[in-house]
Design a protein around this motif. Structure first.
Motif, PDB file in Angstrom:
ATOM      1  N   THR A  80       0.840  -1.141  -0.148  1.00 32.68           N
ATOM      2  CA  THR A  80       0.020  -0.056  -0.101  1.00 32.68           C
ATOM      3  C   THR A  80       1.057   1.248   0.094  1.00 32.68           C
ATOM      4  O   THR A  80       2.160   1.172   0.183  1.00 32.68           O
ATOM      5  N   GLU A  81       0.223   2.242  -0.269  1.00 31.62           N
ATOM      6  CA  GLU A  81       1.134   3.404  -0.383  1.00 31.62           C
ATOM      7  C   GLU A  81       0.971   3.932   1.187  1.00 31.62           C
ATOM      8  O   GLU A  81       0.197   4.583   1.600  1.00 31.62           O
ATOM      9  N   GLU A  82       2.313   3.840   1.917  1.00 35.17           N
ATOM     10  CA  GLU A  82       2.401   4.017   3.214  1.00 35.17           C
ATOM     11  C   GLU A  82       2.435   5.621   3.334  1.00 35.17           C
ATOM     12  O   GLU A  82       3.486   6.105   2.741  1.00 35.17           O
ATOM     13  N   MET A  83       1.684   6.286   4.243  1.00 37.96           N
ATOM     14  CA  MET A  83       1.568   7.657   4.537  1.00 37.96           C
ATOM     15  C   MET A  83       2.569   7.650   5.631  1.00 37.96           C
ATOM     16  O   MET A  83       2.036   7.788   6.790  1.00 37.96           O
ATOM     17  N   GLU A  84       3.920   7.707   5.685  1.00 37.40           N
ATOM     18  CA  GLU A  84       4.810   7.587   6.684  1.00 37.40           C
ATOM     19  C   GLU A  84       4.571   8.661   7.777  1.00 37.40           C
ATOM     20  O   GLU A  84       4.543   9.978   7.361  1.00 37.40           O
ATOM     21  N   LEU A  85       4.507   8.051   9.216  1.00 38.84           N
ATOM     22  CA  LEU A  85       4.444   9.393  10.081  1.00 38.84           C
ATOM     23  C   LEU A  85       5.650  10.159  10.153  1.00 38.84           C
ATOM     24  O   LEU A  85       6.784   9.832  10.104  1.00 38.84           O
ATOM     25  N   GLU A 230       0.758  12.637  11.553  1.00 35.98           N
ATOM     26  CA  GLU A 230       0.466  11.885  10.293  1.00 35.98           C
ATOM     27  C   GLU A 230       0.578  12.739   9.033  1.00 35.98           C
ATOM     28  O   GLU A 230       0.050  14.092   8.994  1.00 35.98           O
ATOM     29  N   ARG A 231       0.827  12.306   7.819  1.00 32.92           N
ATOM     30  CA  ARG A 231       1.141  13.109   6.446  1.00 32.92           C
ATOM     31  C   ARG A 231      -0.419  12.973   5.897  1.00 32.92           C
ATOM     32  O   ARG A 231      -1.439  12.305   6.094  1.00 32.92           O
ATOM     33  N   THR A 232      -0.701  13.939   4.937  1.00 35.65           N
ATOM     34  CA  THR A 232      -1.967  14.117   4.370  1.00 35.65           C
ATOM     35  C   THR A 232      -1.865  13.820   2.777  1.00 35.65           C
ATOM     36  O   THR A 232      -2.751  14.285   2.106  1.00 35.65           O
ATOM     37  N   ASP A 233      -0.908  13.122   2.335  1.00 33.76           N
ATOM     38  CA  ASP A 233      -0.716  13.015   0.822  1.00 33.76           C
ATOM     39  C   ASP A 233      -1.651  12.150   0.373  1.00 33.76           C
ATOM     40  O   ASP A 233      -2.213  11.305   0.860  1.00 33.76           O
ATOM     41  N   GLN A 234      -2.074  12.488  -0.968  1.00 37.53           N
ATOM     42  CA  GLN A 234      -3.131  11.756  -1.537  1.00 37.53           C
ATOM     43  C   GLN A 234      -2.544  10.405  -2.510  1.00 37.53           C
ATOM     44  O   GLN A 234      -1.584  10.694  -2.859  1.00 37.53           O
ATOM     45  N   ALA A 235      -3.030   9.546  -2.137  1.00 40.53           N
ATOM     46  CA  ALA A 235      -2.613   8.081  -3.095  1.00 40.53           C
ATOM     47  C   ALA A 235      -2.422   8.431  -4.543  1.00 40.53           C
ATOM     48  O   ALA A 235      -3.492   8.770  -5.004  1.00 40.53           O
ATOM     49  N   LEU A 313      13.333   1.913  13.610  1.00 40.52           N
ATOM     50  CA  LEU A 313      11.927   2.873  13.621  1.00 40.52           C
ATOM     51  C   LEU A 313      11.885   3.797  12.603  1.00 40.52           C
ATOM     52  O   LEU A 313      13.235   4.102  12.227  1.00 40.52           O
ATOM     53  N   PRO A 314      10.890   3.991  11.947  1.00 42.21           N
ATOM     54  CA  PRO A 314      10.971   4.852  10.749  1.00 42.21           C
ATOM     55  C   PRO A 314      11.254   6.182  10.972  1.00 42.21           C
ATOM     56  O   PRO A 314      11.746   7.130  10.048  1.00 42.21           O
ATOM     57  N   THR A 315      11.348   6.620  12.326  1.00 45.26           N
ATOM     58  CA  THR A 315      11.741   8.063  12.450  1.00 45.26           C
ATOM     59  C   THR A 315      13.222   7.992  12.791  1.00 45.26           C
ATOM     60  O   THR A 315      14.025   9.295  12.749  1.00 45.26           O
ATOM     61  N   GLN A 316      13.936   7.109  12.813  1.00 51.35           N
ATOM     62  CA  GLN A 316      15.704   7.209  12.590  1.00 51.35           C
ATOM     63  C   GLN A 316      16.019   7.965  11.487  1.00 51.35           C
ATOM     64  O   GLN A 316      15.496   7.710  10.339  1.00 51.35           O
ATOM     65  N   ALA A 317      17.027   8.597  11.438  1.00 48.73           N
ATOM     66  CA  ALA A 317      17.541   9.130  10.426  1.00 48.73           C
ATOM     67  C   ALA A 317      18.570   8.312   9.477  1.00 48.73           C
ATOM     68  O   ALA A 317      19.076   7.317  10.082  1.00 48.73           O
ATOM     69  N   SER A 318      18.311   8.424   8.148  1.00 49.97           N
ATOM     70  CA  SER A 318      18.778   7.472   7.207  1.00 49.97           C
ATOM     71  C   SER A 318      19.441   8.136   6.016  1.00 49.97           C
ATOM     72  O   SER A 318      19.232   9.246   6.195  1.00 49.97           O
ATOM     73  N   ALA A 366      16.689   4.092 -11.701  1.00 48.82           N
ATOM     74  CA  ALA A 366      16.684   3.949 -10.390  1.00 48.82           C
ATOM     75  C   ALA A 366      16.662   5.318  -9.834  1.00 48.82           C
ATOM     76  O   ALA A 366      17.295   6.143 -10.364  1.00 48.82           O
ATOM     77  N   LYS A 367      15.975   5.654  -8.616  1.00 50.77           N
ATOM     78  CA  LYS A 367      15.820   6.824  -8.170  1.00 50.77           C
ATOM     79  C   LYS A 367      15.481   6.767  -6.681  1.00 50.77           C
ATOM     80  O   LYS A 367      14.825   6.122  -6.419  1.00 50.77           O
ATOM     81  N   VAL A 368      16.428   7.950  -6.200  1.00 47.28           N
ATOM     82  CA  VAL A 368      16.141   8.115  -4.541  1.00 47.28           C
ATOM     83  C   VAL A 368      15.269   9.256  -4.429  1.00 47.28           C
ATOM     84  O   VAL A 368      16.029  10.504  -4.956  1.00 47.28           O
ATOM     85  N   GLU A 369      14.131   9.574  -3.699  1.00 49.73           N
ATOM     86  CA  GLU A 369      13.305  10.701  -3.595  1.00 49.73           C
ATOM     87  C   GLU A 369      13.525  11.269  -2.227  1.00 49.73           C
ATOM     88  O   GLU A 369      13.612  10.362  -1.382  1.00 49.73           O
ATOM     89  N   SER A 370      14.216  12.468  -2.142  1.00 50.23           N
ATOM     90  CA  SER A 370      14.384  12.817  -0.850  1.00 50.23           C
ATOM     91  C   SER A 370      13.042  13.832  -0.395  1.00 50.23           C
ATOM     92  O   SER A 370      12.127  13.762  -0.988  1.00 50.23           O
ATOM     93  N   GLY A 371      13.313  14.456   0.848  1.00 50.13           N
ATOM     94  CA  GLY A 371      12.178  15.206   1.113  1.00 50.13           C
ATOM     95  C   GLY A 371      11.726  14.908   2.454  1.00 50.13           C
ATOM     96  O   GLY A 371      12.675  14.205   3.180  1.00 50.13           O
ATOM     97  N   GLU A 372      10.594  15.104   2.915  1.00 50.20           N
ATOM     98  CA  GLU A 372      10.310  14.640   4.507  1.00 50.20           C
ATOM     99  C   GLU A 372      10.218  13.169   4.395  1.00 50.20           C
ATOM    100  O   GLU A 372      10.680  12.700   5.580  1.00 50.20           O
ATOM    101  N   VAL A 373       9.847  12.487   3.517  1.00 51.80           N
ATOM    102  CA  VAL A 373      10.107  10.891   3.667  1.00 51.80           C
ATOM    103  C   VAL A 373      10.810  10.350   2.370  1.00 51.80           C
ATOM    104  O   VAL A 373      10.621  10.607   1.146  1.00 51.80           O
ATOM    105  N   GLN A 374      12.120   9.806   2.483  1.00 56.71           N
ATOM    106  CA  GLN A 374      12.636   9.005   1.356  1.00 56.71           C
ATOM    107  C   GLN A 374      11.936   7.885   0.616  1.00 56.71           C
ATOM    108  O   GLN A 374      11.204   7.116   1.177  1.00 56.71           O
ATOM    109  N   LYS A 375      12.188   7.953  -0.570  1.00 55.79           N
ATOM    110  CA  LYS A 375      11.622   6.746  -1.458  1.00 55.79           C
ATOM    111  C   LYS A 375      12.974   6.117  -2.169  1.00 55.79           C
ATOM    112  O   LYS A 375      13.609   6.952  -2.722  1.00 55.79           O
ATOM    113  N   LEU A 376      12.898   4.828  -2.484  1.00 63.69           N
ATOM    114  CA  LEU A 376      13.897   4.335  -3.457  1.00 63.69           C
ATOM    115  C   LEU A 376      13.000   3.438  -4.320  1.00 63.69           C
ATOM    116  O   LEU A 376      12.104   2.537  -3.917  1.00 63.69           O
ATOM    117  N   ALA A 377      13.255   3.837  -5.756  1.00 71.47           N
ATOM    118  CA  ALA A 377      12.373   3.259  -6.546  1.00 71.47           C
ATOM    119  C   ALA A 377      13.229   2.724  -7.886  1.00 71.47           C
ATOM    120  O   ALA A 377      14.218   3.560  -8.362  1.00 71.47           O
TER     121      ALA A 377
END
Length: 800
Positions: A80-85, A230-235, A313-318, A366-377
């Motif tokens: 699912t599209e996780e709206m990470e805290l 909680e984030r409010t991003d749209q799916a 934990l997802p709140t740890q710096a990565s 391959a892409k790493v998206e930065s910002g409030e929440v990182q994504k690897l895609a």
């Protein structure tokens, strides 16, 4: 004649391997996806792969998203599209926080924003006992603590969705701006509570206060608090594929989807061949795909992961990156802190080392998206002309895997430090075609072979195979010993627990006795080195992944002594010699002598079913002691020590006769010698039958089996007369004592029914209720290796 029939049947099985495939119809409680080791495994907790994010067995989410684009339509098939805290106020896992605290009763309303806490002590959170809570920043050893944590808000949060995250040991009360949010007993780690409107209305710019009280009623104390938003991003991908099927095989989990008029097959593969230790330890799994279309077209496949895979934990710096090397494109992520082997315990994950996704496709992006929440895609366009196939690889490099009596050990695949994770991925891609064929052959053969003992049995074992293996880590000790170290998942986090090894062993005895030895080498070393000085084996050698000596609070003298002696004899029976026993003869004799003295009528102590508490005169534990003594006798006999063999075998038979008199309760045998009208599963007697030891009268087993059949509930045979719960591993051992196939299946089928119907969507539990489809506790444990006892029996008896 029985062994001859088996031999003839085994000759004919391979003829059908490529013509038949047996689908597993079991609706798994959780579907294995990635299975590398105790801290790096992922499961789907839902029937449809796209209904939920994969999770670690500790329930922590491991976001993995898969989408197929067909004709401008996006079909989500995985996750699912996780709206990470978002972390508003970090807890003390990585970053200490400032607070005022007191360890004696405060005066006045200490929860109020305006309360004057200037006289309180200044400290850093989290607060806890340094000895047992490694994330404590201020040592707290008193019975009670009061803490005030101030936050200066820059924004109005009254219309936001905010959660309190907290950990406590033991009882806790937590207030925000004077309003109680939590009042709870017991213990808990990283719990979350959503704040109600009354609390949210107080979260205004300026000073705000979290006030918390905790009571330490035992040896450990811990208190930690933080806030999440909680984030409010749209799916982006609300539309899902249509799942057609899911099928768990021993080494693979297959899914089939319909995406418009395109068929998509997804397979998760862990090539866990127990006779190939280098491959077994390779920290790489596969995610393969096959796309079928009736017309030529271009489709787009998208695969996305989160840094959570390398964090506790997802709140740890990565930190995340992408790179290419030798024709392979990598996505890489890991924690910034990289605290090697510092996090230990039960419900924890690695937050050191690095998680990787890799692809050898030429047109991959391959892409790493930065910002409030990182994504690897990864994103790739695929030309489909009939069918198109491809793969990704998923892996983890934990750099150092285990601390063993003070020395940090690398994982077995890199035991000498001469390999690298990139080399392992290169091997994984090079070997892919051959391995997939071998895996497919293994899975087909497995299901056909195991079905001889019933479809339910085959399906349970298929689900148990990867679960048991993934609860271990393979390393090599400084003295060259192979170590196959279990983690006691979801029960206390111990490493190398002997009474976890005991039920797990049949799987490894059946496929590779070297791994059975590797589950015992560290216990022998612990005693023989003098580090453990008691006349019986230790319970464990630490808390995973730190193996510096026993950390469990109590000993299990008869339990562990019997376990080690029985399993040493099991190795000798499988190998046809007692060489392994000869290496450890002195300590084995010490343990055998202890059982002779203490084993017949055990004193008040724990056994492997320690959740039931201490009790004396345990009839089943007495059987284990007698089987241990007999095992030592037969080991002596195998080495030509006839006088010694006669002494211990005679003693075992003498004790068995006494046991029958003490335990007899008419139509069955008692739970404890001193309590008539009680009963229990005598699963420890399975070895007498399995090895044809002839210690107990066979009529005892026959009588017990017939009695058990009168005590079965919908979901199985209770462990004993005290409760309706059971242990599924012991049911399979009890079932294996039945004289005929029909009776064996009468015990196994209810266990299958439980797994198929349980409401607890977690990796298989071994501690469950028999009168309702709910687990009592435990999940993802290695003890489901016990299910392979029937196959071990076949192997042993085919040699005779």
């Amino acid at each position: 004649m029985k062994s001859v029939s088996f031999f003839l049947l085994s000759l004919f099985v391979p003829i059908f391997l490529h013509a038949q495939s047996v689908k597993n119809s079991l609706r798994a409680p959780a579907y294995p996806l990635i299975t590398l080791d105790p801290n790096m495994s992922a499961w789907s907790y839902s029937d449809e792969l796209y209904e939920s994010s994969p999770r670690h067995w500790s329930d922590k989410k491991l976001p993995l998203l898969g989408v197929l684009k067909v004709d401008n339509e996006y079909y989500r098939f995985l996750g699912t599209e996780e709206m990470e805290l978002l972390s508003m106020l970090p807890n003390g896992e990585d970053k200490p926080w400032e607070a005022k605290y007191l360890t004696k009763d405060p005066v006045g309303d200490w929860t109020a924003i305006s309360y004057d806490d200037q006289s309180w002590q200044q400290g850093k959170g989290a607060f806890g006992t340094f000895e047992n809570e490694p994330h404590s920043k201020t040592n707290w050893t008193n019975a009670k603590i009061w803490v005030r944590r101030t936050l200066d808000l820059k924004e109005d949060l009254s219309n936001s969705s905010i959660l309190l995250e907290f950990s406590h040991d033991d009882d806790a009360e937590i207030f925000i701006n004077g309003i109680q949010v939590v009042k709870t007993g017991g213990t808990g780690k990283n719990k979350r509570v959503k704040l109600n409107d009354a609390v949210l209305k107080t979260l205004k710019p300026g000073k705000n206060v979290i006030a918390a009280y905790c009571f330490n009623g035992g040896a450990n104390g811990f208190l930690d608090v933080g806030l999440l938003k909680e984030r409010t991003d749209q799916a982006l991908f609300p539309k899902t594929a249509k799942q057609i099927s899911a099928d768990v095989q021993p080494m693979q989990t297959h899914y089939v989807f319909q995406c418009g008029d395109v068929e998509l097959k997804i397979t998760f593969t862990a090539p866990l061949f127990l006779d190939d230790l280098v491959l077994l330890s390779r920290p790489v799994n596969y995610l393969s795909y096959e796309i079928s279309s009736s017309k030529p077209r271009t489709v787009e496949l998208y695969l996305e992961a989160s840094p959570n895979w390398a964090l506790h934990l997802p709140t740890q710096a990565s930190s995340s990156s992408t790179f290419q090397k030798n024709g392979i494109t990598y996505l890489k992520t890991g924690s910034v802190a990289q605290k090697i082997l510092e996090r230990k315990g039960d419900h924890v994950r690695n937050d050191w080392g690095y998680f990787y996704m890799a692809s050898d496709a030429k047109n991959i992006q391959a892409k790493v998206e930065s910002g409030e929440v990182q994504k690897l895609a990864f994103r790739t366009n695929i030309q489909v002309k009939g069918k198109a196939k491809g793969k990704f690889a998923i892996g983890y490099d934990d750099v150092f895997a285990i601390q063993y009596f003070g020395e940090n050990l690398r994982p077995y695949w890199n035991k000498d430090g001469k390999s690298s994770i990139e080399q392992q991925f290169e091997l994984a891609f090079k070997d892919y075609d051959l391995l997939m064929k071998k895996v497919a052959d293994f899975d087909r053969n497995f299901m056909l072979q195991y079905q001889r003992y019933g479809k339910s049995y085959a399906e349970l074992c298929a689900l148990a195979y990867r679960q048991s293996i993934a609860a271990h880590k393979l390393v090599q000790a400084p003295n060259g010993d192979l170590l196959w170290l279990s983690k006691e998942n979801d029960s206390n986090g111990s490493i190398g627990t002997v009474d976890i090894t005991y039920p797990s062993a049949p799987l490894y005895l059946y496929y590779n006795p070297e791994l059975a030895k590797a589950m015992m080498n560290f216990i022998f070393y612990y005693s023989e080195s003098g580090k453990w000085k008691k006349p019986f084996p230790a319970h464990d050698i630490g808390t995973y992944p730190v193996a510096n000596g026993q950390t469990y609070g109590g000993d299990m003298p008869v339990e562990e002594g019997g376990n080690m002696l029985i399993l040493t004899y099991a190795i000798a029976k499988v190998e046809g010699n007692a060489d392994y026993a000869a290496k450890h003869w002195s300590v084995l004799k010490t343990w055998a002598d202890y059982l002779v003295e203490k084993g017949l009528d055990p004193e008040n102590q724990l056994c492997t079913d320690d959740f039931a508490g201490h009790f004396a005169h345990n009839a089943n534990l007495s059987i284990k002691a007698i089987m241990g003594i007999a095992s030592f006798g037969y080991l002596a006999e195998m080495q030509g020590k006839k006088d010694l063999a006669n002494t211990y075998l005679s003693k075992a038979k003498e004790m068995a006769k006494e046991w029958e008199k003490m335990a007899n309760d008419g139509d069955h045998y008692r739970l404890t010698f001193d309590k008539p009208g009680t009963w229990s599963q005598k699963y420890n007697m399975v070895w007498d039958n399995l090895f044809d030891m002839q210690i107990f009268d066979p009529k005892i087993r026959e009588k017990e089996i017939q009695y058990y059949l009168t005590k079965q509930n919908r979901y199985g045979l209770p462990l004993d007369s005290r409760e309706t719960y059971t242990k599924t591993d012991w049911i399979l051992w009890t079932a294996s004592m039945a004289e005929d196939q029909a009776t064996f299946e009468r015990f196994v089928n209810p266990v299958h029914q439980f797994m198929n119907e349980t409401v607890n969507r977690v990796p298989m539990s071994d501690w469950v209720f028999t009168d309702k489809p709910e687990r009592r506790g435990f999940k993802a444990r290695s003890v489901v290796g016990a299910y392979f006892i029937k196959m071990l029996e076949e192997k042993i008896k085919s040699k005779n």
